[in-house]
Scaffold this motif. Sequence first.
Motif, PDB file in Angstrom:
ATOM      1  N   PRO A 478       3.580  57.377  66.778  1.00  0.00           N
ATOM      2  CA  PRO A 478       3.303  56.397  65.715  1.00  0.00           C
ATOM      3  C   PRO A 478       4.352  55.289  65.732  1.00  0.00           C
ATOM      4  O   PRO A 478       5.527  55.524  66.012  1.00  0.00           O
ATOM      5  CB  PRO A 478       3.383  57.226  64.428  1.00  0.00           C
ATOM      6  CG  PRO A 478       3.188  58.639  64.871  1.00  0.00           C
ATOM      7  CD  PRO A 478       3.760  58.734  66.251  1.00  0.00           C
ATOM      8  N   TYR A 479       3.921  54.098  65.432  1.00  0.00           N
ATOM      9  CA  TYR A 479       4.801  52.925  65.506  1.00  0.00           C
ATOM     10  C   TYR A 479       4.541  52.063  64.274  1.00  0.00           C
ATOM     11  O   TYR A 479       3.409  51.648  64.030  1.00  0.00           O
ATOM     12  CB  TYR A 479       4.492  52.155  66.787  1.00  0.00           C
ATOM     13  CG  TYR A 479       5.370  50.952  67.054  1.00  0.00           C
ATOM     14  CD1 TYR A 479       6.571  51.093  67.733  1.00  0.00           C
ATOM     15  CD2 TYR A 479       4.989  49.678  66.644  1.00  0.00           C
ATOM     16  CE1 TYR A 479       7.366  49.988  68.002  1.00  0.00           C
ATOM     17  CE2 TYR A 479       5.777  48.577  66.898  1.00  0.00           C
ATOM     18  CZ  TYR A 479       6.964  48.736  67.585  1.00  0.00           C
ATOM     19  OH  TYR A 479       7.759  47.654  67.849  1.00  0.00           O
ATOM     20  N   LEU A 480       5.582  51.809  63.491  1.00  0.00           N
ATOM     21  CA  LEU A 480       5.408  51.023  62.277  1.00  0.00           C
ATOM     22  C   LEU A 480       6.502  49.982  62.153  1.00  0.00           C
ATOM     23  O   LEU A 480       7.587  50.117  62.730  1.00  0.00           O
ATOM     24  CB  LEU A 480       5.421  51.917  61.031  1.00  0.00           C
ATOM     25  CG  LEU A 480       6.751  52.549  60.606  1.00  0.00           C
ATOM     26  CD1 LEU A 480       6.766  52.753  59.097  1.00  0.00           C
ATOM     27  CD2 LEU A 480       6.992  53.854  61.321  1.00  0.00           C
ATOM     28  N   THR A 481       6.196  48.940  61.396  1.00  0.00           N
ATOM     29  CA  THR A 481       7.148  47.867  61.123  1.00  0.00           C
ATOM     30  C   THR A 481       7.428  47.814  59.638  1.00  0.00           C
ATOM     31  O   THR A 481       6.506  47.805  58.818  1.00  0.00           O
ATOM     32  CB  THR A 481       6.586  46.508  61.583  1.00  0.00           C
ATOM     33  OG1 THR A 481       6.418  46.511  62.994  1.00  0.00           O
ATOM     34  CG2 THR A 481       7.519  45.369  61.204  1.00  0.00           C
ATOM     35  N   ALA A 524       8.324  64.202  71.875  1.00  0.00           N
ATOM     36  CA  ALA A 524       7.930  64.401  70.474  1.00  0.00           C
ATOM     37  C   ALA A 524       6.925  63.325  70.083  1.00  0.00           C
ATOM     38  O   ALA A 524       7.274  62.307  69.470  1.00  0.00           O
ATOM     39  CB  ALA A 524       9.164  64.362  69.569  1.00  0.00           C
ATOM     40  N   ASP A 525       5.658  63.553  70.431  1.00  0.00           N
ATOM     41  CA  ASP A 525       4.638  62.541  70.162  1.00  0.00           C
ATOM     42  C   ASP A 525       4.401  62.343  68.675  1.00  0.00           C
ATOM     43  O   ASP A 525       3.864  61.309  68.272  1.00  0.00           O
ATOM     44  CB  ASP A 525       3.322  62.940  70.835  1.00  0.00           C
ATOM     45  CG  ASP A 525       3.395  62.819  72.344  1.00  0.00           C
ATOM     46  OD1 ASP A 525       4.330  62.157  72.837  1.00  0.00           O
ATOM     47  OD2 ASP A 525       2.535  63.394  73.033  1.00  0.00           O
ATOM     48  N   GLY A 526       4.783  63.302  67.844  1.00  0.00           N
ATOM     49  CA  GLY A 526       4.561  63.147  66.409  1.00  0.00           C
ATOM     50  C   GLY A 526       5.642  62.357  65.710  1.00  0.00           C
ATOM     51  O   GLY A 526       5.489  62.012  64.536  1.00  0.00           O
ATOM     52  N   ALA A 527       6.784  62.086  66.407  1.00  0.00           N
ATOM     53  CA  ALA A 527       7.901  61.364  65.785  1.00  0.00           C
ATOM     54  C   ALA A 527       7.644  59.870  65.859  1.00  0.00           C
ATOM     55  O   ALA A 527       7.367  59.322  66.931  1.00  0.00           O
ATOM     56  CB  ALA A 527       9.212  61.724  66.484  1.00  0.00           C
ATOM     57  N   ALA A 528       7.751  59.204  64.730  1.00  0.00           N
ATOM     58  CA  ALA A 528       7.451  57.777  64.678  1.00  0.00           C
ATOM     59  C   ALA A 528       8.597  56.956  65.253  1.00  0.00           C
ATOM     60  O   ALA A 528       9.728  57.441  65.419  1.00  0.00           O
ATOM     61  CB  ALA A 528       7.172  57.353  63.239  1.00  0.00           C
ATOM     62  N   LEU A 529       8.298  55.713  65.548  1.00  0.00           N
ATOM     63  CA  LEU A 529       9.287  54.716  65.969  1.00  0.00           C
ATOM     64  C   LEU A 529       9.252  53.575  64.975  1.00  0.00           C
ATOM     65  O   LEU A 529       8.185  53.166  64.506  1.00  0.00           O
ATOM     66  CB  LEU A 529       8.971  54.206  67.378  1.00  0.00           C
ATOM     67  CG  LEU A 529       9.147  55.227  68.504  1.00  0.00           C
ATOM     68  CD1 LEU A 529       8.456  54.752  69.772  1.00  0.00           C
ATOM     69  CD2 LEU A 529      10.624  55.477  68.762  1.00  0.00           C
ATOM     70  N   LEU A 530      10.439  53.058  64.656  1.00  0.00           N
ATOM     71  CA  LEU A 530      10.565  52.070  63.588  1.00  0.00           C
ATOM     72  C   LEU A 530      10.994  50.722  64.142  1.00  0.00           C
ATOM     73  O   LEU A 530      11.975  50.624  64.880  1.00  0.00           O
ATOM     74  CB  LEU A 530      11.570  52.545  62.538  1.00  0.00           C
ATOM     75  CG  LEU A 530      11.851  51.599  61.367  1.00  0.00           C
ATOM     76  CD1 LEU A 530      10.574  51.289  60.588  1.00  0.00           C
ATOM     77  CD2 LEU A 530      12.910  52.195  60.445  1.00  0.00           C
ATOM     78  N   HIS A 531      10.245  49.706  63.779  1.00  0.00           N
ATOM     79  CA  HIS A 531      10.552  48.309  64.111  1.00  0.00           C
ATOM     80  C   HIS A 531      10.887  47.603  62.794  1.00  0.00           C
ATOM     81  O   HIS A 531      10.160  47.754  61.808  1.00  0.00           O
ATOM     82  CB  HIS A 531       9.335  47.689  64.792  1.00  0.00           C
ATOM     83  CG  HIS A 531       9.467  46.224  65.081  1.00  0.00           C
ATOM     84  ND1 HIS A 531       8.987  45.250  64.238  1.00  0.00           N
ATOM     85  CD2 HIS A 531      10.018  45.568  66.130  1.00  0.00           C
ATOM     86  CE1 HIS A 531       9.227  44.060  64.761  1.00  0.00           C
ATOM     87  NE2 HIS A 531       9.852  44.224  65.909  1.00  0.00           N
ATOM     88  N   VAL A 532      11.981  46.856  62.765  1.00  0.00           N
ATOM     89  CA  VAL A 532      12.461  46.246  61.526  1.00  0.00           C
ATOM     90  C   VAL A 532      12.469  44.733  61.670  1.00  0.00           C
ATOM     91  O   VAL A 532      12.993  44.184  62.654  1.00  0.00           O
ATOM     92  CB  VAL A 532      13.869  46.749  61.163  1.00  0.00           C
ATOM     93  CG1 VAL A 532      14.396  46.020  59.926  1.00  0.00           C
ATOM     94  CG2 VAL A 532      13.850  48.250  60.928  1.00  0.00           C
ATOM     95  N   ALA A 813      -0.500  62.756  62.115  1.00  0.00           N
ATOM     96  CA  ALA A 813      -0.800  64.157  62.470  1.00  0.00           C
ATOM     97  C   ALA A 813      -2.236  64.510  62.125  1.00  0.00           C
ATOM     98  O   ALA A 813      -2.908  65.228  62.864  1.00  0.00           O
ATOM     99  CB  ALA A 813       0.177  65.069  61.742  1.00  0.00           C
ATOM    100  N   ARG A 814      -2.733  63.989  61.010  1.00  0.00           N
ATOM    101  CA  ARG A 814      -4.130  64.265  60.655  1.00  0.00           C
ATOM    102  C   ARG A 814      -5.095  63.594  61.635  1.00  0.00           C
ATOM    103  O   ARG A 814      -6.111  64.165  62.019  1.00  0.00           O
ATOM    104  CB  ARG A 814      -4.413  63.752  59.243  1.00  0.00           C
ATOM    105  CG  ARG A 814      -3.633  64.467  58.157  1.00  0.00           C
ATOM    106  CD  ARG A 814      -3.999  63.896  56.796  1.00  0.00           C
ATOM    107  NE  ARG A 814      -2.887  63.999  55.866  1.00  0.00           N
ATOM    108  CZ  ARG A 814      -2.845  63.400  54.687  1.00  0.00           C
ATOM    109  NH1 ARG A 814      -3.844  62.652  54.296  1.00  0.00           N
ATOM    110  NH2 ARG A 814      -1.795  63.545  53.899  1.00  0.00           N
ATOM    111  N   LEU A 815      -4.759  62.382  62.056  1.00  0.00           N
ATOM    112  CA  LEU A 815      -5.620  61.681  63.002  1.00  0.00           C
ATOM    113  C   LEU A 815      -5.609  62.353  64.367  1.00  0.00           C
ATOM    114  O   LEU A 815      -6.610  62.374  65.083  1.00  0.00           O
ATOM    115  CB  LEU A 815      -5.164  60.219  63.133  1.00  0.00           C
ATOM    116  CG  LEU A 815      -5.332  59.348  61.881  1.00  0.00           C
ATOM    117  CD1 LEU A 815      -4.620  58.014  62.070  1.00  0.00           C
ATOM    118  CD2 LEU A 815      -6.804  59.116  61.587  1.00  0.00           C
ATOM    119  N   ARG A 816      -4.460  62.921  64.736  1.00  0.00           N
ATOM    120  CA  ARG A 816      -4.322  63.555  66.037  1.00  0.00           C
ATOM    121  C   ARG A 816      -4.954  64.948  66.061  1.00  0.00           C
ATOM    122  O   ARG A 816      -5.241  65.488  67.138  1.00  0.00           O
ATOM    123  CB  ARG A 816      -2.844  63.653  66.408  1.00  0.00           C
ATOM    124  CG  ARG A 816      -2.582  64.171  67.830  1.00  0.00           C
ATOM    125  CD  ARG A 816      -1.106  64.358  68.139  1.00  0.00           C
ATOM    126  NE  ARG A 816      -0.407  63.084  68.131  1.00  0.00           N
ATOM    127  CZ  ARG A 816       0.426  62.702  67.184  1.00  0.00           C
ATOM    128  NH1 ARG A 816       0.629  63.495  66.130  1.00  0.00           N
ATOM    129  NH2 ARG A 816       1.044  61.549  67.241  1.00  0.00           N
TER     130      ARG A 816
END
Length: 903
Positions: A478-481, A524-532, A813-816
């Motif tokens: 997951p990738y979010l800003t 760890a495909d479930g761990a998100a990445l954060l863009h700021v 996780a629900r989508l996956r």
Amino acid sequence: MREPVTPPPPRPPAADDPQPRPPTADGPPVGGAELLALLTRLLRRPRRDDRRLPVLWLVRAATGGDPGLLLRRFVGRGAGRQVPHAVLDLAARPDLADVPALLRELRRQLSLEAFGAARLRFRHYPLADWLMQQTLEVGVDGAGSGRANLVRRLRDRRGQRPVEEPQVSGESGVGTALQVLLWLLRRAVPSVVFRIAVSGRVPAVGSQYRWFMRQQYLAPRQSVTFLGFAERLTAGWRDGEQPAQVDKLLLHAFLEDLRQAYRRRVWRPGDWRRTAYPVLLLDGVTVGGVGHTLVRLLNDVRNETGRNDPLLVVALAAEPPPETPGTRPLREADKACDEWAEAVSETRRLRRPAAWLVVLRPDADDATPPRGAVPPALVAPDPPWWSRRFLPAAVVLVLLAGVGVWADSRWTTDCHPALAGQVRVRLIAEECVGYSDHAAQVFNSEPGQERLRAVQRRIFAQNRAAEEVWRRSDHRRPYLTLVYLGTLTGNRTRPDEESYVSEREELEGLATAQYALLKESAAADGAALLHVVVANGGRQMRHAGPAVAMLEELAHDDPTVLGVVGLVESRASTASALRELNRVGLPVLAPTLSADRMSQNSSLYLQVSAPNADQARMIEVYARQVLRVTEAHVYYTTGERSSLTEDLYVGTLVDGLRQRFGTRLTRLDEWSVGRRLTSECGYQGVLVFAGRWSEFDGFLRALKECGGNPPRHLVGDDSVNRYMANPGLRVNAPGNLPVTYVSKAALATCAVLRAAQAAGDDARGSFLNWVGSADLLDPPRCRDGAGVPVGERVSLAYDAAMMMVRAVESLAARLRHADPGWRWDPHAVNPVGVHAEVLRQNAATGYPGVAGVIRYAPDSGEPVAKRLALLRVARVPDVAAEPVEVFHCGAADGGPDPGCRPV
């Protein structure tokens, strides 16, 4: 030339046209005057569009003067701007025996820079004429073909190269490399450029070659390439072509050069300086001769191509041409020309051999002008004022000045758009407002703010790292800003003063969240990445409106933008920004905002810190239960250019203190810089500073007058924490007063974090490891015994970011669940859904934040029973001494609210 064209205007002539006049001793007779007036009218170029120009065939009278001499004087007299003209006396020039020779001389005369204007330049005709003069023969040594020789000559014609190539001496590898480089620059590169040009396939290169392949004479498509077509034009090779077609090609190329020279382009004011058409005066024309041939070819080319040109031809002959249907007297020159203009569209469509001819003859009673007649001078009209040579330079200077003024009002050297990353900024009231996710734009260039700039660069570097990790994960993580919106400019500071400690700490909290996620395992495909994205709303969030407008466009373009963190100060402008962000549909997680009822401005608002009502309750309980005092004095401030109504933080805190203390609040007053506080000397009750940290230093200076009789109990609100977190301010603080102040993150001090880590608290233990890493914060926190304090806003911003991250990970996780090979699609979740997930996760047990558990009531964005504490320092200037927690309220971890109690 451009379409549509306009015919010659009907008579009467314009006021500035020469008027026909009766014959005089020093002027032409009536017929000659009509002719000269017609020529003046035809050669004067209209300001708009262009007119069709006929071929005037003048029949000489059997007796009388010479009209050719009159016309030569007419076009050749006058100083300054003359009409471009060429005079060819075919009877006196036996060398002009064919059309190519005639066109060659015509081009020579029109190319002269002798008419008071820029010379006419030819590009297509000279190339065609040059090709006709080439003879392709195999060299005496037998090397090379005719085509190869032609290619070499064409390339040399484009740009001559030295006869001898410069030599680089030496047997070293460097010498060899230089020889290769010189060969590339002098041979290979020009050859490649030439091949590209003659191919005609690149729009910006080789337009003259492309024109030859698109015109209609000699069937150029049969040659496939320009080189093949050029070969057919050379001596010997063109023997198989029809001579008339070759002559038409030459004439068409000549006219094309005139068309291009007389084009009017808006972006080239110089094109509008050509105010008169060029004229060719052919004298000594005979029927069937070269002059007559040129006239017939001109008629055919205009008919067959359907294109107009700016050349006026005047032919003088002893008899009319056989193709003309009849002649008109000189007295009717204007009428004849007008009738021709009305009929030419039809006659050219029918390709009549005399479609462009207007044949004029003198009447029996209309004597030709005598040799001594002096005609009026024909002078080209002055160009429009806006086409003068000075104008382009003036326009460029004005534009540059305008752009400079506009750019100076919109951007500066440290506030400007960037090609890299997501950057959009504007200069508003001398503050750089907007957003950036790249080191190309770092907010705040003021002296003393190096640490603020350093943490921004750290975040931007981690943005690039997160993008790379996401790419390597095949977009499975997951990738979010998140956008940090804060106050990054506007404070007045000394060169050695760090004035944005709170903002810097909040950015450090976001950087820590980024860092923690980057340290997760690559698998760890479930761990998100954060863009700021870092955004600046200006001093006291006064420019939050324009900043939010920019963020709205960012959220529209980037579906990974899921929320906003920050906002820093609870003011009316902040509330307005919340309403705008709610309209946009972006959740807001505010680490430090605490004004009561801020959630009323946005249904997507979540507050991490306890509201002011809880802070007022804690101060009142502390004064009553610990200090054992029954009376309170409260002073409040609202900062520069603000008021109690605009400052929601101070306004709601003052209201809360008034309600909690009731009648025991014996003084409630606004304090401003310069006001004395000697009345508070020796005061035994609790003296509460309920204002902004920026005025706390002045408040302490006012109390310094008390000397050895200071107020007994000084308590500051949580804004004072920003002052206490700034060593540069504290070390120069006046007096040695003890101060107790509110802390929203007393659980995130180094000592508490170490104790929690030793007790197995994973959340606080991991946070301690991250902030102490050597490759994250500068300097690292909580290392080597005591170390540099972590800063309470670091933990608050970290908690805000991680709450959003965990919500996104839960949704992912629900989508996956139904698709193990699933890849993260930013459109699969939306900001409103993430906000709902945060509330769902933290409704019961709450989120285990570093600064205390975070729980929300179902109908409010304010946390319930959030941990607050009172810290005490014995001396404000003693920066090395750790503050001591003396009182706290709220829950540190999950479980019921323990209430307020001393430590």
